[in-house]
Design an enzyme around this catalytic site. Structure first.
Site, short mmCIF file in Angstrom:
data_model
loop_
_atom_site.label_atom_id
_atom_site.label_comp_id
_atom_site.label_asym_id
_atom_site.label_seq_id
_atom_site.Cartn_x
_atom_site.Cartn_y
_atom_site.Cartn_z
N GLU A 122 0.83 -1.21 0.00
CA GLU A 122 0.00 0.00 0.00
C GLU A 122 0.87 1.26 0.00
O GLU A 122 0.52 2.26 -0.64
CB GLU A 122 -1.03 0.00 1.14
N ASP A 158 -1.83 -9.08 18.53
CA ASP A 158 -0.53 -9.30 17.89
C ASP A 158 0.50 -9.92 18.84
O ASP A 158 1.52 -10.44 18.39
CB ASP A 158 0.03 -7.97 17.37
C1 LIG Z 1 0.65 -0.11 8.95
C2 LIG Z 1 -0.29 -1.20 9.39
C3 LIG Z 1 -1.35 -1.56 8.58
C4 LIG Z 1 -2.22 -2.56 8.97
N1 LIG Z 1 -3.26 -2.88 8.16
C5 LIG Z 1 -4.17 -3.79 8.56
C6 LIG Z 1 -5.32 -4.06 7.77
O1 LIG Z 1 -5.51 -3.48 6.69
N2 LIG Z 1 -6.21 -4.97 8.24
C7 LIG Z 1 -6.03 -5.61 9.43
O2 LIG Z 1 -6.89 -6.40 9.83
N3 LIG Z 1 -4.95 -5.38 10.20
C8 LIG Z 1 -4.02 -4.48 9.79
N4 LIG Z 1 -2.92 -4.24 10.57
C9 LIG Z 1 -2.69 -5.05 11.78
C10 LIG Z 1 -3.56 -4.57 12.95
O3 LIG Z 1 -3.49 -3.18 13.07
C11 LIG Z 1 -3.07 -5.28 14.19
O4 LIG Z 1 -3.23 -6.66 14.01
C12 LIG Z 1 -3.87 -4.84 15.43
O5 LIG Z 1 -3.65 -3.47 15.66
C13 LIG Z 1 -3.45 -5.65 16.65
O6 LIG Z 1 -4.18 -5.21 17.75
P1 LIG Z 1 -3.56 -5.26 19.21
O7 LIG Z 1 -4.63 -4.82 20.14
O8 LIG Z 1 -2.93 -6.58 19.43
O9 LIG Z 1 -2.36 -4.22 19.21
P2 LIG Z 1 -2.33 -2.67 18.85
O10 LIG Z 1 -3.54 -2.27 18.09
O11 LIG Z 1 -1.00 -2.44 18.28
O12 LIG Z 1 -2.43 -1.97 20.28
C14 LIG Z 1 -1.41 -2.07 21.24
C15 LIG Z 1 -1.61 -0.95 22.24
O13 LIG Z 1 -0.77 -1.21 23.34
C16 LIG Z 1 -0.14 -0.01 23.75
N5 LIG Z 1 1.11 -0.38 24.42
C17 LIG Z 1 2.15 -1.07 23.89
N6 LIG Z 1 3.11 -1.23 24.80
C18 LIG Z 1 2.67 -0.63 25.95
C19 LIG Z 1 3.22 -0.46 27.25
N7 LIG Z 1 4.42 -0.95 27.59
N8 LIG Z 1 2.51 0.22 28.15
C20 LIG Z 1 1.29 0.73 27.85
N9 LIG Z 1 0.72 0.59 26.63
C21 LIG Z 1 1.40 -0.08 25.70
C22 LIG Z 1 0.07 0.76 22.46
O14 LIG Z 1 0.20 2.15 22.69
C23 LIG Z 1 -1.20 0.40 21.68
O15 LIG Z 1 -2.24 1.33 21.92
C24 LIG Z 1 -2.03 -3.23 10.20
C25 LIG Z 1 -0.96 -2.87 11.03
C26 LIG Z 1 -0.09 -1.86 10.61
C27 LIG Z 1 1.04 -1.46 11.52
#
Ligand SMILES: Cc1cc2nc3c(=O)[nH]c(=O)nc-3n(C[C@H](O)[C@H](O)[C@H](O)COP(=O)(O)OP(=O)(O)OC[C@H]3O[C@@H](n4cnc5c(N)ncnc54)[C@H](O)[C@@H]3O)c2cc1C
Length: 447
Positions: free
Chosen positions: A172, A301
């Site tokens: 993208e 993730d």
């Molecule tokens: C550029 C990009 C494009 C993407 N495109 C897609 C897509 O098109 N479709 C799709 O399905 N998925 C997509 N993804 C993947 C998707 O965004 C992730 O799978 C999803 O965000 C995972 O969710 P999560 O809750 O595990 O982590 P995240 O959404 O990453 O949230 C983690 C949170 O934890 C917080 N955090 C981390 N460490 C600490 C700490 N030590 N103390 C306090 N807070 C902390 C962070 O600030 C963040 O808010 C994309 C990812 C990226 C980077």
């Protein structure tokens, strides 16, 4: 306020996993504390739009506190989590320690440079709003510096933008950069021709979008070439210098290098003391709990779990969302004593399909056996992403922005903020290094 005896649930991370877990606990008889180092939730799938000046940060982010305003049993703390004491049931933060009865860790992932961390300042990755703004700065600055150099009568520097990694983010980014160069910036410069910008996408594996079916990978590659992107597959980057990328025995001068090649789980995974995989993801039990600690869950993730066919669940938003809702239900059931026995169901991921955008009217979509490419896939991508954005205001704003830019080709957020330094660009004279003409890529590596 809640009573002393109320069950305390601490959720680490306000991303897709954490938000959905906390929301699903909003009406349960528990006190939820969401801890995030940021005060906002980022809609990561649209980060590339901020990086390429199509959207502004506020349009793809939402304050976590305002998301939970209606939920009286949820409090939000902006703080960095530094570790855990699982025996004493405490979460350590930079400020203090938070006690819990149940813990949900959803701290996500970051970039991995495969042990070459010195490449990071030369080739930023895209994971946060800050990363997106840095990429936007470098991309827009490259055109400005080239224009200034050419306007001063110096030899025009070939603008090469290299994207490393042919997964969804790399694809993208490369597609949208090609569009910017050919359309959004056309006719705005007087001394350079932005349309002559070279966008090069390097992928180590044999095809782009490796998690999609082969026909869609082929289609994505064709759509990229159609947009003017030079795609090299089976090509490993061996070195990144300021202003150049090395691969296949070639040194390619590069004004901007972007990294979309590797992902590593948050370091908090290892701090749980549970086994992790090579990417640092926690090997969770089928109910997403940590072995030996049924009160601790890891989701999104940061979690490594295989589906019924033995395939690792992908690091995508729907997995994190469904896992968040699942663990919230497990906790709700336990608290409400619905389950007399501690036996729990296993998490099952419902895969509704995958979508990857490439550029204007270019995308691929895979819904089971149905594979779509081009305009229809792009339309599906557009509506899915608007639908899942947090907040009606953001949905409306993004819809208007996209409709406007579809008609006009404009990208409205073209602001260069911060430093005017570009790695490899001669900072004192503000010109490109003298030895930067492009070396030919050996015929064997061209596609
Ligand atoms: C550029 C990009 C494009 C993407 N495109 C897609 C897509 O098109 N479709 C799709 O399905 N998925 C997509 N993804 C993947 C998707 O965004 C992730 O799978 C999803 O965000 C995972 O969710 P999560 O809750 O595990 O982590 P995240 O959404 O990453 O949230 C983690 C949170 O934890 C917080 N955090 C981390 N460490 C600490 C700490 N030590 N103390 C306090 N807070 C902390 C962070 O600030 C963040 O808010 C994309 C990812 C990226 C980077």
């Amino acid at each position: 306020m809640t009573s002393e005896s109320t069950t305390r649930v601490v959720v680490v991370g306000g991303g897709f996993g954490g938000l959905n877990a906390a929301r699903a606990l909003a009406k349960a008889p528990v006190k939820v504390t969401v801890v995030d180092r940021k005060n906002f939730h980022t809609f990561q799938p649209l980060l590339y739009q901020v990086a390429t000046a199509g959207l502004s940060p506020g349009e793809i982010a939402a304050p976590i506190r305002s998301i939970f305003r209606p939920y009286k049993n949820v409090e939000v703390l902006m703080s960095e989590v530094t570790g855990f004491d699982l025996d004493r049931r405490m979460v350590r933060t930079v400020d203090n320690a938070l006690p819990y009865d149940y813990l949900i860790v959803a701290a996500g992932a970051t970039h991995s440079y495969f042990g070459q961390d010195e490449w990071e300042p030369l080739a930023p990755g895209l994971k946060t709003i800050e990363d997106a703004l840095e990429i936007r700065r470098r991309v827009l600055l490259a055109f400005e510096l080239a224009e200034r150099q050419a306007a001063a009568g110096e030899a025009e520097t070939p603008l090469n933008f290299v994207v490393v990694g042919g997964g969804p983010t790399g694809v993208e980014l490369a597609g949208t950069l090609a569009e910017i160069a050919r359309h959004a910036l056309a006719h705005e410069f007087r001394s350079i021709d932005p349309a002559r910008t070279h966008i090069v996408l390097l992928e180590g594996g044999p095809r782009v979008l490796p998690t999609y079916s082969e026909d869609l990978s082929r289609s994505a590659e064709e759509q990229l070439r159609h947009l003017g992107v030079e795609v090299h597959t089976s090509t490993m980057v061996t070195q990144i210098d300021p202003g150049a990328v090395h691969f296949a025995g070639t040194r390619l001068p590069a004004t901007v290098v972007l990294w979309a090649a590797g992902v590593a789980a948050s370091s908090l995974g290892k701090k749980l003391g549970a086994p992790t995989d090579r990417a640092g993801r926690v090997l969770v039990q089928p109910d997403l709990s940590v072995a030996g600690h049924p009160e601790v869950f890891v989701i999104g993730d940061l979690a490594a779990l295989k589906d019924e066919q033995g395939r690792m669940l992908p690091g995508v938003a729907p997995v994190a969302i469904q896992e968040g809702r699942f663990v919230a239900k497990v906790i709700r059931d336990a608290v409400q004593m619905k389950r007399i026995k501690p036996s729990r169901p296993a998490f099952h991921y419902w895969d509704k399909g995958s979508l990857a955008t490439i550029g204007r009217a270019a995308a691929v979509a895979q819904f089971g056996k149905i594979h779509i490419s081009g305009f229809m896939a792009w339309l599906s991508w557009l509506f899915v992403h608007i639908f899942f954005l947090i907040g009606f205001r953001n949905r409306l704003l993004v819809f208007i922005q996209w409709a406007w830019s579809y008609v006009t080709y404009e990208r409205g957020a073209r602001l260069i903020t911060g430093s005017t330094y570009l790695p490899g660009w001669n900072a004192s004279t503000q010109t490109a290094p003298a030895e930067s003409p492009r070396q030919e890529i050996p015929a064997g590596t061209r596609k």
